[in-house]
Each structure stands twice: as C-alpha cells, then as structure tokens.
Motif scaffolding. Structure first.
Motif, PDB file in Angstrom:
ATOM      1  N   LYS A  50       3.761 -16.104   4.978  1.00 29.43           N
ATOM      2  CA  LYS A  50       4.179 -14.608   5.362  1.00 29.43           C
ATOM      3  C   LYS A  50       5.718 -14.955   5.786  1.00 29.43           C
ATOM      4  N   THR A  51       6.589 -14.497   4.888  1.00 36.88           N
ATOM      5  CA  THR A  51       8.004 -14.708   4.876  1.00 36.88           C
ATOM      6  C   THR A  51       8.368 -14.069   6.138  1.00 36.88           C
ATOM      7  N   HIS A  52       7.927 -12.972   6.625  1.00 34.64           N
ATOM      8  CA  HIS A  52       8.580 -11.997   7.604  1.00 34.64           C
ATOM      9  C   HIS A  52       8.321 -12.693   8.927  1.00 34.64           C
ATOM     10  N   TRP A  53       7.251 -13.313   9.058  1.00 36.64           N
ATOM     11  CA  TRP A  53       6.723 -13.981  10.145  1.00 36.64           C
ATOM     12  C   TRP A  53       7.401 -15.540  10.252  1.00 36.64           C
ATOM     13  N   ALA A  78       9.556  -5.419   4.763  1.00 32.55           N
ATOM     14  CA  ALA A  78       9.339  -6.400   6.032  1.00 32.55           C
ATOM     15  C   ALA A  78      10.173  -7.423   5.762  1.00 32.55           C
ATOM     16  N   GLN A  79      10.862  -7.682   4.680  1.00 30.05           N
ATOM     17  CA  GLN A  79      12.043  -8.733   4.478  1.00 30.05           C
ATOM     18  C   GLN A  79      13.196  -8.641   5.356  1.00 30.05           C
ATOM     19  N   GLY A  80      13.329  -7.205   6.059  1.00 35.44           N
ATOM     20  CA  GLY A  80      14.423  -7.033   6.664  1.00 35.44           C
ATOM     21  C   GLY A  80      14.280  -8.004   8.304  1.00 35.44           C
ATOM     22  N   ALA A  81      13.303  -8.862   8.584  1.00 36.53           N
ATOM     23  CA  ALA A  81      13.128  -9.654   9.413  1.00 36.53           C
ATOM     24  C   ALA A  81      14.109 -10.846   9.290  1.00 36.53           C
ATOM     25  N   ILE A  82      14.850 -11.104   8.441  1.00 33.75           N
ATOM     26  CA  ILE A  82      15.722 -11.788   7.762  1.00 33.75           C
ATOM     27  C   ILE A  82      17.243 -11.955   8.763  1.00 33.75           C
ATOM     28  N   LEU A  83      17.330 -10.582   9.146  1.00 32.54           N
ATOM     29  CA  LEU A  83      18.435 -10.284  10.258  1.00 32.54           C
ATOM     30  C   LEU A  83      17.882 -10.740  11.747  1.00 32.54           C
ATOM     31  N   SER A 132       0.867  -1.257   0.208  1.00 35.96           N
ATOM     32  CA  SER A 132       0.014  -0.102   0.018  1.00 35.96           C
ATOM     33  C   SER A 132       0.827   1.392   0.060  1.00 35.96           C
ATOM     34  N   ARG A 133       0.317   2.336   0.074  1.00 37.01           N
ATOM     35  CA  ARG A 133       1.147   3.712   0.583  1.00 37.01           C
ATOM     36  C   ARG A 133       1.112   4.243   1.774  1.00 37.01           C
ATOM     37  N   ARG A 134       0.699   3.174   2.473  1.00 37.98           N
ATOM     38  CA  ARG A 134       0.926   3.505   4.039  1.00 37.98           C
ATOM     39  C   ARG A 134       2.189   4.146   4.437  1.00 37.98           C
ATOM     40  N   VAL A 135       2.230   5.027   5.398  1.00 40.65           N
ATOM     41  CA  VAL A 135       3.311   5.695   5.942  1.00 40.65           C
ATOM     42  C   VAL A 135       3.848   5.023   7.415  1.00 40.65           C
ATOM     43  N   ASN A 136       5.014   4.454   7.439  1.00 42.14           N
ATOM     44  CA  ASN A 136       5.681   3.983   8.686  1.00 42.14           C
ATOM     45  C   ASN A 136       4.386   2.926   9.354  1.00 42.14           C
ATOM     46  N   PRO A 137       4.002   2.173   8.542  1.00 39.36           N
ATOM     47  CA  PRO A 137       2.792   1.117   9.102  1.00 39.36           C
ATOM     48  C   PRO A 137       3.740   0.197  10.109  1.00 39.36           C
ATOM     49  N   VAL A 138       3.004   0.255  11.442  1.00 36.38           N
ATOM     50  CA  VAL A 138       3.504  -0.274  12.599  1.00 36.38           C
ATOM     51  C   VAL A 138       4.004  -1.880  12.173  1.00 36.38           C
ATOM     52  N   GLU A 139       3.145  -2.792  11.743  1.00 30.59           N
ATOM     53  CA  GLU A 139       3.536  -4.101  11.577  1.00 30.59           C
ATOM     54  C   GLU A 139       4.778  -4.306  10.644  1.00 30.59           C
ATOM     55  N   MET A 140       4.993  -3.400   9.599  1.00 29.54           N
ATOM     56  CA  MET A 140       6.187  -3.388   8.627  1.00 29.54           C
ATOM     57  C   MET A 140       7.433  -3.018   9.461  1.00 29.54           C
ATOM     58  N   VAL A 141       7.355  -1.953  10.250  1.00 31.49           N
ATOM     59  CA  VAL A 141       8.431  -1.348  10.821  1.00 31.49           C
ATOM     60  C   VAL A 141       8.730  -2.524  11.881  1.00 31.49           C
ATOM     61  N   TYR A 142       7.656  -2.958  12.623  1.00 32.41           N
ATOM     62  CA  TYR A 142       7.969  -4.054  13.410  1.00 32.41           C
ATOM     63  C   TYR A 142       9.032  -5.135  12.855  1.00 32.41           C
ATOM     64  N   ALA A 143       8.288  -5.757  11.607  1.00 38.23           N
ATOM     65  CA  ALA A 143       8.991  -6.861  10.867  1.00 38.23           C
ATOM     66  C   ALA A 143      10.437  -6.348  10.461  1.00 38.23           C
ATOM     67  N   ALA A 144      10.566  -5.043  10.121  1.00 36.11           N
ATOM     68  CA  ALA A 144      11.956  -4.804   9.510  1.00 36.11           C
ATOM     69  C   ALA A 144      13.045  -4.316  10.801  1.00 36.11           C
ATOM     70  N   LEU A 145      12.433  -4.290  11.906  1.00 35.98           N
ATOM     71  CA  LEU A 145      13.088  -3.709  13.142  1.00 35.98           C
ATOM     72  C   LEU A 145      14.444  -4.560  13.117  1.00 35.98           C
ATOM     73  N   PRO A 146      14.560  -5.882  13.158  1.00 35.18           N
ATOM     74  CA  PRO A 146      15.978  -6.678  13.452  1.00 35.18           C
ATOM     75  C   PRO A 146      17.185  -5.971  12.259  1.00 35.18           C
TER      76      PRO A 146
END
Length: 921
Positions: free
Chosen positions: A636-639, A694-699, A394-408
């Motif tokens: 869902k790969t991030h989860w 969200a693929q930042g979850a890989i780290l 989507s075009r959402r800005v700083n979506p919480v669940e995506m930031v959470y997934a990318a946090l690592p």
C-alpha cells in the motif's frame, strides 16, 4: 520512436529500448474534480498522445481528438482517427502540468495540459475547468502555414453510450462556448464512475487567431479540417445518442504563416455540475454547489440551472469568460507553484520529486469545495465545506482513512483545506443523526450523496477515533485555526474517552484495511489520538474555558505509550501483534507523533524500526514491503510513504521511496497510479486505489517541516437566534418542545455567565471510569526537475537558437553530463540556488475572497454564520449529560463556546515565476 524521459536521475543518452522501464505507465492529463479526470496509457506507445484515446481511471475511453495541419499536410497529435501520426519527442510532468513536445514535419510544438492547483483561493480551486494550450515554432527557420484542431465527444458526460445528448454553441463578447449534456440527466447519479448530470464545456477566446467552430458527426468534422484547415461555423441540430454518428464539439484555429507563435493557442475544457453534493444537515438533505458561484452572486439571473442549454446563467458566463481571460496569470501562477514545490521535493531526492509531480493533481481532483444558499436565496460565502470521493476504491464520501492518508498534502498546500474536509465529518457526528459514541468511517457510501453513516462500525472504532483526533489537532496546529476543536470539543472528548477504554489492547477491533490481529500499529493510532486530545484540551485551557482534563489525557497517553513500547517491540523490531516478531509490517502510525511534534514515542523506537527496514530491504520484493504480514504480498503506497516520513532521519526513507517509484514505472500496469498491488510483481490482480487521493501521503516528508502556529479561537457571541422550526425538529427524548427550549436557554445562559465570571471549573474524570462503555465489546520523462530560469525562454519572449522538445535552447553537455540530440536540461538545484528546501506554500491561508475582501474559512457552516442554532445547543447538552452520567461527574460545562465568527486574513498574493513553455494534450 524514442521517448525522452526527462529525469535527472536518468542518463539521457540511454537507448530507446531501455526507456520501456523508465517512465510511468499512465500519464495524467486533466485532473480537476471527482468526475473530471483523464489519463493516457504510456505502456504501448511510450507515452505519446498520438494514436490513442485519453481514458478515465477505470480505463473508459474519452473521445478527445487533436490534429495539426502544416502547409496542407495533416498530422494527428492526439486521438485515433485520421492523418499521419505526429512524432512525440519528449514529455515533462509537474504537479499542475503535463507537457508533450511533438513534431509534425517542419514544425514542433509543445502541448500543455494545465490543471490549476490554487490552494489559497477557493473560487479558483473549485472551478472544474482546465486549459490545453500550444506553443509552436519552425525547425527549419522558414515560415509555414499552421492550423490546429481539437474536438471532444459526449463520453465525458455519461457512462452509457446509448444515452441521448444535446448541445449548443454560443458567444459572449470575448469567448465562444460549446456545451453538451444528457437530454434527460439523472441528478446525483454515477455510471461507470462518470457523472450523469454534468455539462461538458469546450471553449476558446474569440480573439484566438483564425477561430472557427462546428458541431456535428466526428468523421465529418475531422475530415473537413484535414481537407480545409478550418470549420464551417455551423451547428448540428440532430440530437442523438453519444455513439450515434459520434457528435463532437470542435474548435479550430488558423495561425497563418508563422515561424513561431507569439501567444499560445488555448482551449478551455470543463465539466460543470450543479448541485454537486447532497449533504445531511439539520435532519434534512441540503443541496450544495461549487464554491466558485459565490464570486458572482451579485449578478442577476440565478434562476435557470444547468438542466437548460438554451440560456446559461449570467453568473456562469461571467465565470467562464473570467477563466479564459485569466489564462496568462493562471499559467504564471502554475509555473511559480510548480517551481516552489518541486524545488522542495528535489531537495529530498529526484525519485521523491517524481512522485510529487505525479500524485498531487489526483489528490486535489478528488475534492469538491462547496457552498450553499442562505434562506434568502443568496450564496453563503462563509459556509464552505469540502467533500472527498474515495476515487479508485469506492463511492464513499470523506472516508476517514483516505482523508488521513491525504492529510500531508492538505496541510502542506494550505492547512485550512484540512479543516474544510473535517468540518462536515464533525458536524454530522455532532448531530442527532449520528447514533454511535465512536467516530464514523465516512459520510456515506454513494458519492455524491453525503447522507451520513450511522451503521454499526464498532470494529473500526479505534482506528477512526484515533485518526479523527490526530487530524483535528494537526489542522489546528498547522493552521492556527481553533474553530473546529472549539466547536466540537464535546464530540472529540467522547472519542478520546472511548480510546482510553479500548486502545491499549484493541484485540476486538480491526484496522481500516480490514486486518484483525494487527494490534501494534492500531493501538499506536489510538494512543496518539489520546495524546492529541490532551493538546486540544491544553489549547482550549489556555483560553480560560477548561481545566484539569489536559493532565488526564496527557498522562494516560504517556503511560500507554510506555506500555505499548514494552508490548510491541519483539527483539529488534515491532511485530504486527504484541509479543510476536512475526509477522511484521510497516508501522506507519509512527508518522503521527512526528507530525504533531511530540516525543510521546521514544526516539529509540524510530531508530529500531529504521534499522529493521534497512536490514529487510536487502531481500525485499521488487515493488515494496507488504504493509502488514497479515495481508501477505500486498503493498500500500500511502502507508509506505507515511512510513518513509516516519523514518525521515534515516537513509532507509530513500529505499522506501524507491520501491514506490519502481512500481509507477512498471510496463503494462493496467490502471493509473494505484495505491495497492502485489509486492513481487506489481500485478493488477490485487490492485486498488487507482488515481486515489490517498497518494497525497507523498507530501508527508515536506509536511514534517511545517511550523506549528499559535491556535486562536473566536470570540463568544452574546446572543443566539432562535429558529422555532429548527428547535421543534430537534426535540428528543419525549420532552415537550417548549420545556426543552426553556431548559436549554436557561442552562446555556447560566453556563455563559459562569464562564465569564470565572466560576466554571471542570472536575477531573475518574481514572476508574475514564470512558464511555463500548458497544458490544511520468510518465515518460517525468522531468520533475525544473529548467533553469536562465536557460528557459518563453515562447512569448521569442525562441533563441534551435528549440528542443521543451522549447529550451540547447546547452552543451556540461548541463546534464550528456549531449542528447535535440534537447537538454539543467537540474532543479540550479534553479533556486541557495534557496531553502522548506517552501512556504502554506504561509498565506487567506481562503476565498468575497467582494474584494478575504474571509476566514477554516470554520464553516452554521458556526461561521455567527449563530449556532439552539437545536445544536440542545444536542450538545444531550451529549454532555450522557457524558456526565457515564463518568459520574458533577453537571459542569465541558463544551466550547458555540460561535465561530469569521476573521479577516490577508488576501492571497502570488509570486510569479518565469514563464516556461508547456506541452501536450
């Protein structure tokens, strides 16, 4: 054509037919900003850039052509127009680079697409430019006349090909630049996920050998190069639609007669927007721009904007020149960065390293590092905020669940990055514009407009409150920066109290994925959020400002955790809903307790889940477990990756990683690197999260090794600047501005005095009413291993022996266990023998450098300017009184000191690794 897939997990002697299932379906090229990214599809041509156009993550074509001319004969190495197709011999992917080795007659060359990742330098990371460079050599030992050509079209700057564009070519003392933009740009607008207000730059150093340039119709430019090996150094003045005779920006270089290049052939390509974000702030809309401008704020001519092509800002020219001149150092930094992170990833597994190599660029490319101007007009280098686009969904800005997934990824690369992403989310929700007593899901739904979200999203309240508290603590723990939790303590406690009232039985709530009834995983998120609040309070308590709350939140979280374990576990695993073993899903929220280094959840729970996943893997679908049985067949790969990190001590983590790895290698996948797909077929009918951050979850696995830092806080300021206009704009509740001002100043000074005198204590919250009332209850090879430094030889150092597709000297079969004709490699473990897999990429968190001195950047915005506006203080008081009313507490202070003064950290340093050759694009 065979395509070498450079992965140590593969046997290099496999026949060509087998490669169809052993390389990623899409290969990343340039990835530098939310609106500037490109890929090539590898499913039809085995990953060669020849005979296909680069595309966006939505599969829209980006016209980008490349030719090489050898002894008067031409080959096409990129694009789909004219000339014989060059032969792609191999590819190599790292977190920052994609490299192709290509053969054109008696000449081979490496084409490298370099998208810098500079996690410790906001200036470099925020500059939306990339390099494309070529190293070439003769394969027969003879000298050959060699010329290279590349051009780009207006497809980078608009999603509508009928839009009219204009262009210009200019030179500085060191560089040549083409620029192109829409004749009538539409600010802050997207069309087909492309920005409509950007300026495309295509540039090269004037000292490049045999440099020629031209603008004009694509067919004429390309034909001229094929015929003559050079361009006419002229400009087309017929501004027209993108698709009208396809105007292109072209640059060619004539290397003369060579046996090998002594220095690379380099192009720079970038997409500039200014401003890049509109952000709601102080009851108004603030335009923010890329942070890199701050480095050149002392240069004059800050008047013109990107809307004009006639004159570029002097600061912009200086930055562009600096970027081109910085290429040798940027290349070295990239190689050192890649070597460090890939060494750590390879210590987990080669499949894990593959995923790290493929995912990291797109995570960083979803971020915009921004700044704003002071009222006086100069850039405010201490005001740093990062905005993330929900790319792929989507075009959402700083979506919480995506930031959470990318946090690592943010924490591992530089934990201060996480704070800069959280800052605008917290700042907005601490303002009067946010009306809810629970965390918002994002900062708006129409990127790049970050205008906030105060709609009724109560169904997501448990999910978002828990995620925000976990992220706030994780940032503070891993960075040591206490500014955000200090400034926004009242807000964080409001969310924690909401969780205390609602998280253990969240039957009225849904997950971020829209699932109702998945109570086990959702409740766990909220419980860990409450625990995070106890640690936040503990850190502040150690500063002497607070007391009594730590025990309340810790005891509540501990009690809830024990209750949760008895409710969630059904037999030999955790069911999606309490007391029911079926359906079940991935309990990825078990990752958060691991990350926060807490024993909140019993170790036996982790062992139980690991054993369950292992037992189910025997009959698992080809491409992974469904993330929850309430949403069957959907991976869902991030989860999945966070789940793998949660069971890091078990071999089943490798099974989970392998499932994701299998999907990225699927042929004809349809779109780049998605997060969501069918578990049985990998089908695109349920696809989502293409090129998602969200693929930042890989780290996640690497982030678990990060040590906790001592959390420090800013010193309190003794004075507050009074902005009358701001105060007047913040008057609420019908109270007159003057009265409110007097009351706020008096109450503010009284609290500060009590704190300093040690008279300020906080009453423990009532256990009966603890919270506020609720509202209406690879691609083709992916060699993720790094060539042995003792084997690799940089083109600038001269080639030794016969060159392979990566430019490395052939080794005997002992290097890889095979003797594939033309090239070989050594595994990453040989590169850094004896080195720890724990790579200290996060040790240096200096942030940006201003006037030669690094500044502290984790806490940004008005709080870092040294003054918290009285209007913000009034809002804090309003929130505080609301809490007092709801909790029936005495009127005591519960907010942190409002000032966050920048500190001075070490300047960024870089350890340069060996110079590796690079290929492609």
């Amino acid at each position: 054509m065979w395509f070498g897939f450079l992965a140590s997990s593969l046997i290099l002697s496999q026949v060509a037919a087998q490669y169809a299932s052993t390389f990623p379906s899409f290969i990343p090229l340039v990835q530098r900003s939310p609106h500037f990214g490109s890929w090539i599809a590898a499913n039809e041509s085995l990953g060669t850039p020849a005979n296909q156009w680069p595309i966006t993550w939505t599969n829209r074509i980006l016209g980008w052509q490349g030719f090489v001319r050898v002894d008067g004969s031409s080959w096409q190495w990129q694009g789909r127009q004219g000339g014989e197709l060059a032969r792609t011999l191999g590819a190599y992917i790292t977190p920052t680079r994609t490299i192709f080795t290509i053969e054109a007659g008696p000449v081979q060359f490496n084409v490298t697409y370099l998208s810098p990742i500079e996690p410790s330098d906001w200036v470099l990371q925020s500059f939306p430019f990339a390099y494309v460079f070529i190293d070439a050599w003769s394969t027969d030992g003879n000298a050959h006349d060699v010329q290279f050509y590349s051009d780009v079209t207006g497809e980078f700057i608009s999603g509508e090909l009928a839009n009219t564009v204009q262009w210009n070519t200019m030179q500085t003392q060191t560089s040549l630049y083409h620029q192109m933009k829409r004749t009538t740009a539409t600010p802050m607008t997207e069309n087909n996920n492309l920005s409509e207000d950007g300026m495309l730059h295509f540039a090269a150093e004037l000292a490049s050998p045999g440099l020629t340039y031209q603008t004009g119709p694509a067919g004429e430019m390309r034909s001229q190069f094929i015929s003559n090996g050079r361009l006419a150094n002229t400009q087309d003045s017929d501004f027209r639609a993108i698709r009208s005779n396809w105007p292109v920006l072209a640059i060619a270089m004539d290397l003369g007669s060579i046996t090998q290049t002594s220095t690379p052939v380099v192009w720079a390509i970038g997409l500039l927007r200014d401003p890049v974000i509109r952000y709601v702030r102080d009851a108004g809309i603030e335009s923010r721009t890329s942070y890199f401008w701050t480095k050149y704020q002392s240069i004059g001519d800050a008047v013109s904007t990107l809307s004009s092509l006639s004159v570029l800002r002097e600061a912009e020219l200086a930055q562009l020149d600096a970027f081109i001149a910085d290429f040798p150092s940027a290349r070295n930094r990239a190689e050192a960065f890649d070597m460090k992170i890939m060494s750590a990833a390879s210590a987990v597994s080669q499949q894990y390293a593959d995923l790290v190599a493929l995912n990291l660029r797109q995570t960083m490319a979803a971020l915009e590092i921004t700044t704003a101007k002071r009222p006086s007009g100069e850039w405010n280098a201490s005001d740093v905020k990062i905005f993330m686009r929900d790319t792929g969904n989507s075009r959402r800005v700083n979506p919480v669940e995506m930031v959470y997934a990318a946090l690592p990824a943010l924490l591992y690369l530089n934990a201060s990055l996480a704070g800069l992403v959280l800052d605008p989310m917290l700042e907005y929700q601490a303002s009067p514009q946010h009306l809810n007593n629970y965390a918002a899901p994002d900062l708006g739904s129409t990127y790049p407009d970050a205008t906030g979200n105060s709609t009724n999203q109560v169904l997501l309240a448990v999910e978002n409150c828990g995620s925000m508290l976990v992220m706030a603590l994780a940032h503070a723990q891993k960075s040591g920066e206490g500014g955000l939790i200090n400034q926004h303590y009242t807000l964080l406690r409001e969310w924690a109290d909401y969780l205390v009232s609602n998280t253990l039985q969240p039957t009225a709530y849904t997950t971020a994925d829209g699932l109702a009834g998945a109570t086990s995983n959702l409740a766990l998120k909220g419980i860990v959020g409450i625990y995070a609040m106890s640690k936040i309070n503990e850190a502040l308590e150690q500063q002497g400002a607070l007391s009594n709350y730590t025990e309340h939140y810790r005891d509540t979280a501990t009690r809830y955790a024990r209750d949760w374990e008895s409710l969630a576990v059904s037999g030999d695993h955790i069911g999606s809903s309490y007391g029911n073993p079926s359906p079940w899903g991935l309990v990825f929220n078990l990752f958060a307790p691991r990350l926060l280094n807490t024993t909140l959840i019993s170790e036996s729970i982790y062992d139980t889940q690991a054993a369950w996943y292992a037992s189910q893997a025997v009959s698992a679908p080809a491409f992974g477990f469904q993330y929850d049985g309430n949403d069957p067949k959907r991976v869902k790969t991030h989860w999945t990756l966070l789940t793998a990190a949660s069971v890091a001590k078990s071999p089943v983590k490798d099974t989970l990683i392998s499932m994701v790895h299998n999907r990225i290698l699927i042929a004809r996948a349809g779109s780049p690197n998605p997060t969501t797909y069918n578990s049985d077929t990998g089908a695109t009918s349920v696809i989502g999260g293409r090129a998602s951050p969200a693929q930042g979850a890989i780290l996640g696995l690497l982030a678990l090794n990060l040590p906790d830092q001592t959390i420090t806080f800013p010193k309190e300021e003794e004075t507050v600047d009074v902005d009358v206009a701001t105060i007047a704009g913040g008057v609420v509740g019908g109270v007159s501005g003057v009265l409110l001002l007097v009351l706020a100043v008096w109450f503010y000074r009284r609290r500060r005095r009590q704190i300093k005198e040690g008279k300020f204590k906080m009453a423990a919250p009532s256990s009966a009413t603890p919270g506020l009332p609720t509202e209406s209850s690879f691609v083709t090879p992916f060699m993720t291993t790094i060539p042995d430094a003792s084997v690799a030889t940089s083109p600038s150092e001269g080639y030794v022996g016969k060159r392979g597709p990566l430019g490395y000297t052939n080794q005997d079969s002992s290097s890889t266990g095979t003797n594939t004709p033309g090239w070989s490699l050594k595994v990453a473990g040989n590169i850094a023998a004896g080195s720890s897999s724990q790579v200290a990429l996060t040790a240096n968190r200096s942030g940006p450098s201003v006037d030669g001195e690094s500044i502290y950047t984790s806490q940004v915005g008005s709080s870092m300017s040294g003054d918290l506006s009285l209007r913000q203080e009034v809002e804090q008081l309003r929130r505080e009184m609301a809490l007092l009313r709801n909790q029936q507490m005495e009127p005591v202070q519960d907010e942190p000191p409002p000032m966050y003064v920048p500190g001075v950290l070490q300047e960024r340093t870089s350890t340069l690794g060996p110079s590796n050759t690079a290929p492609r694009k």
